[in-house]
Design a protein around this motif. Structure first.
Motif, PDB file in Angstrom:
ATOM      1  N   UNK A  34       3.142  -4.401 -14.914  1.00  0.00           N
ATOM      2  CA  UNK A  34       2.793  -2.984 -15.125  1.00  0.00           C
ATOM      3  C   UNK A  34       3.745  -2.096 -14.333  1.00  0.00           C
ATOM      4  N   UNK A  35       4.068  -2.522 -13.111  1.00  0.00           N
ATOM      5  CA  UNK A  35       5.008  -1.749 -12.282  1.00  0.00           C
ATOM      6  C   UNK A  35       6.387  -1.723 -12.944  1.00  0.00           C
ATOM      7  N   UNK A  36       6.735  -2.837 -13.564  1.00  0.00           N
ATOM      8  CA  UNK A  36       8.026  -2.915 -14.252  1.00  0.00           C
ATOM      9  C   UNK A  36       8.068  -1.922 -15.425  1.00  0.00           C
ATOM     10  N   UNK A  37       6.934  -1.821 -16.130  1.00  0.00           N
ATOM     11  CA  UNK A  37       6.852  -0.850 -17.231  1.00  0.00           C
ATOM     12  C   UNK A  37       7.113   0.558 -16.703  1.00  0.00           C
ATOM     13  N   UNK A  91       0.835  -1.217   0.000  1.00  0.00           N
ATOM     14  CA  UNK A  91       0.000   0.000   0.000  1.00  0.00           C
ATOM     15  C   UNK A  91       0.863   1.257   0.000  1.00  0.00           C
ATOM     16  N   UNK A  92       1.885   1.256   0.863  1.00  0.00           N
ATOM     17  CA  UNK A  92       2.754   2.442   0.941  1.00  0.00           C
ATOM     18  C   UNK A  92       3.508   2.656  -0.366  1.00  0.00           C
ATOM     19  N   UNK A  93       3.980   1.550  -0.935  1.00  0.00           N
ATOM     20  CA  UNK A  93       4.739   1.672  -2.192  1.00  0.00           C
ATOM     21  C   UNK A  93       3.845   2.227  -3.299  1.00  0.00           C
ATOM     22  N   UNK A 143      10.819   0.419  -8.057  1.00  0.00           N
ATOM     23  CA  UNK A 143      11.482  -0.891  -7.920  1.00  0.00           C
ATOM     24  C   UNK A 143      10.809  -1.718  -6.820  1.00  0.00           C
ATOM     25  N   UNK A 144      10.461  -1.052  -5.716  1.00  0.00           N
ATOM     26  CA  UNK A 144       9.813  -1.775  -4.610  1.00  0.00           C
ATOM     27  C   UNK A 144       8.489  -2.376  -5.071  1.00  0.00           C
ATOM     28  N   UNK A 145       7.769  -1.615  -5.906  1.00  0.00           N
ATOM     29  CA  UNK A 145       6.464  -2.107  -6.368  1.00  0.00           C
ATOM     30  C   UNK A 145       6.594  -3.382  -7.195  1.00  0.00           C
ATOM     31  N   UNK A 152       4.377   5.788  -5.167  1.00  0.00           N
ATOM     32  CA  UNK A 152       4.557   5.896  -6.613  1.00  0.00           C
ATOM     33  C   UNK A 152       3.589   6.870  -7.249  1.00  0.00           C
ATOM     34  N   UNK A 153       2.378   6.907  -6.682  1.00  0.00           N
ATOM     35  CA  UNK A 153       1.413   7.889  -7.182  1.00  0.00           C
ATOM     36  C   UNK A 153       1.914   9.306  -6.940  1.00  0.00           C
TER      37      UNK A 153
END
Ligand code: ZN
Length: 473
Positions: A207-210, A173-175, A190-192, A179-180
């Motif tokens: 999607x996070x990697x993108x 949740x924090x990550x 990266x954490x996501x 990111x938002x």
């Protein structure tokens, strides 16, 4: 220096003037409105000087009285601010020096003296962390969330704490929120990827990697490697849920992205065989085998043929040997198949060749099985067991984060939950990451050395892998 020079110059001028007047005696007469005043020039000059001095003094007094209370307040505030910043600086120095007690004291002082919550909250949180007071640190991090300028930093602190506790749900949740707030920041991106993957959310992780790639938070080759890892897992999930077409596409993409990945090759070959294309499946494995023989490939080579007859399987493994005659892996696979087919002589011949090439535990175990199958628990079997006890270990899928060994490849270590941490190597040969390490934010990205990779997910207890995700403030 300049001031005293100026002073002496003024005194000198006055003395010169006085001397000049004394040397030129005379009187001044003032006749004004019936008044007649007569005096010496020197007296008049002294009188005028006295009046000028009194006027200057009066003017200064008037100025001081006019701005008195404001100036006093301003001075007081400036003093407090100076003291506050001094306490803040000393607190930061104490944090850097690891002096928890002093850091806490200065943090409290700075908090009382300064009206700068972003700075004092950060120092207070750091001091609390240093003292091991997680609850107090959490309180400060949460307070930081309420201010726009400290929210991002507060999230990082809370993410670190959540990972320390092993609460990946909260960490995620924090990550996401971090990111938002700052889509281009490196650590949330990266954490996501790691947290989404560790939770088995393959599509979200991709999607996070993108996003991480767009933010240039992850090197291109590492991103390609990780995409292949995620695609293999996605493909496995699709296959398990009956979406064979998607599964095949995913596996093909993973194999194209990372042809050296054993997991991708095995997945693609198994799916090709499952969709009726055994020849294409064989081709994929053949290609991967030529790049580097691996027991998972040898197993898949037998499996894709769908043979039940042990003798047919021996013939199948002979083909593998033809790809490289001096290959210990091929001799081992053939020796094992022959053992299952009860062809003792063939089995012994290939196992001995494998032993000559690579005398590791696996070949000794098969030789012991062969001795037992042939002659029961006799001396030959006992000798084989004795050799097995001292044999060198075989390579295995080893987690570079927690050091545990997995039976098969997976994107997430089943023991520590680390993402993309399994390497094909001899256990104990890899330096472990995370354990006791004090990694900073840059350690969020796992090392880029990925010898070989191959399968699915799990979520395990939080550990050292998470510590890599835990950048301390
Ligand atoms: Zn692990």
């Amino acid at each position: 220096m300049t001031r005293s020079l100026w002073f002496f110059l003024k005194v000198g001028l006055l003395v010169a003037l006085a001397v000049w007047l004394v040397q030129r005696p005379g009187t001044v007469t003032i006749d004004w409105q019936g008044w007649l005043i007569e005096m010496r020039v020197a007296v008049l000059a002294a009188l005028l000087l006295g009046i000028a001095m009194l006027a200057a003094l009066g003017y200064r007094l008037w100025l001081a009285l006019r701005s008195g209370p404001g100036a006093f307040g301003r001075r007081r505030r400036a003093n407090r601010r100076d003291k506050g910043y001094r306490a803040l600086t000393q607190g930061m120095v104490a944090v850097a020096a690891g002096d928890a007690e002093a850091a806490r004291r200065y943090a409290r002082q700075a908090e009382g003296l300064l009206n700068e919550p972003p700075l004092t909250l950060l120092l207070s949180a750091q001091a609390a962390q240093l003292q091991g007071d997680d609850q107090a640190a959490r309180k400060y991090f949460q307070a930081m969330l309420k201010r726009r300028e400290t929210e991002f930093l507060g999230l990082r602190g809370l993410l670190t704490q959540a990972l320390k506790r092993g609460d990946r749900v909260e960490a995620l949740e924090h990550a996401r929120r971090a990111q938002q707030l700052q889509p281009k920041a490196e650590w949330p991106a990266v954490a996501l990827v790691e947290l989404e993957a560790a939770s088995g959310h393959w599509i979200e992780a991709e999607a996070a990697l993108d996003r991480a790639q767009r933010a240039k938070a992850i090197p291109a080759d590492l991103a390609r490697h990780r995409r292949a890892v995620l695609l293999v897992e996605e493909s496995r999930q699709d296959a398990a849920e009956g979406r064979l077409e998607e599964a095949l596409q995913g596996a093909q993409k993973a194999h194209d992205l990372n042809p050296a990945s054993v997991a991708a090759a095995v997945q693609l070959a198994m799916l090709r065989a499952r969709t009726g294309n055994v020849k294409a499946a064989g081709k994929v494995l053949e290609q991967a085998w030529r790049a580097g023989p691996h027991p998972d490939l040898a197993r898949a080579w037998g499996a894709v043929a769908g043979l039940d007859d042990p003798l047919a399987l021996v013939k199948r493994q002979e083909e593998l040997l033809r790809l490289g005659p001096d290959c210990a892996e091929a001799h081992l696979a053939l020796g094992e198949a022959a053992l299952k087919a009860r062809l003792w002589g063939v089995s012994r011949m290939h196992l001995e060749k494998a032993r000559a090439l690579a005398p590791t535990a696996r070949v000794h175990r098969l030789l012991a099985d062969l001795a037992q199958a042939e002659q029961g628990d006799g001396p030959a079997y006992r000798d084989a067991l004795a050799r097995l006890a001292t044999a060198a270990p075989d390579p295995a899928w080893v987690c570079r984060s927690c050091g545990s060994t997995a039976l098969g490849w997976s994107a997430v270590c089943r023991h520590c939950g680390g993402f993309d941490t399994l390497d094909w190597t001899v256990p104990g040969a890899l330096p472990r990451l995370g354990a006791g390490s004090d990694d900073g934010p840059t350690a969020l990205v796992s090392p880029t050395t990925h010898p070989r990779s191959a399968d699915p997910h799990a979520s395990g207890p939080p550990t050292a892998a998470d510590q890599r995700l835990a950048p301390l403030l």
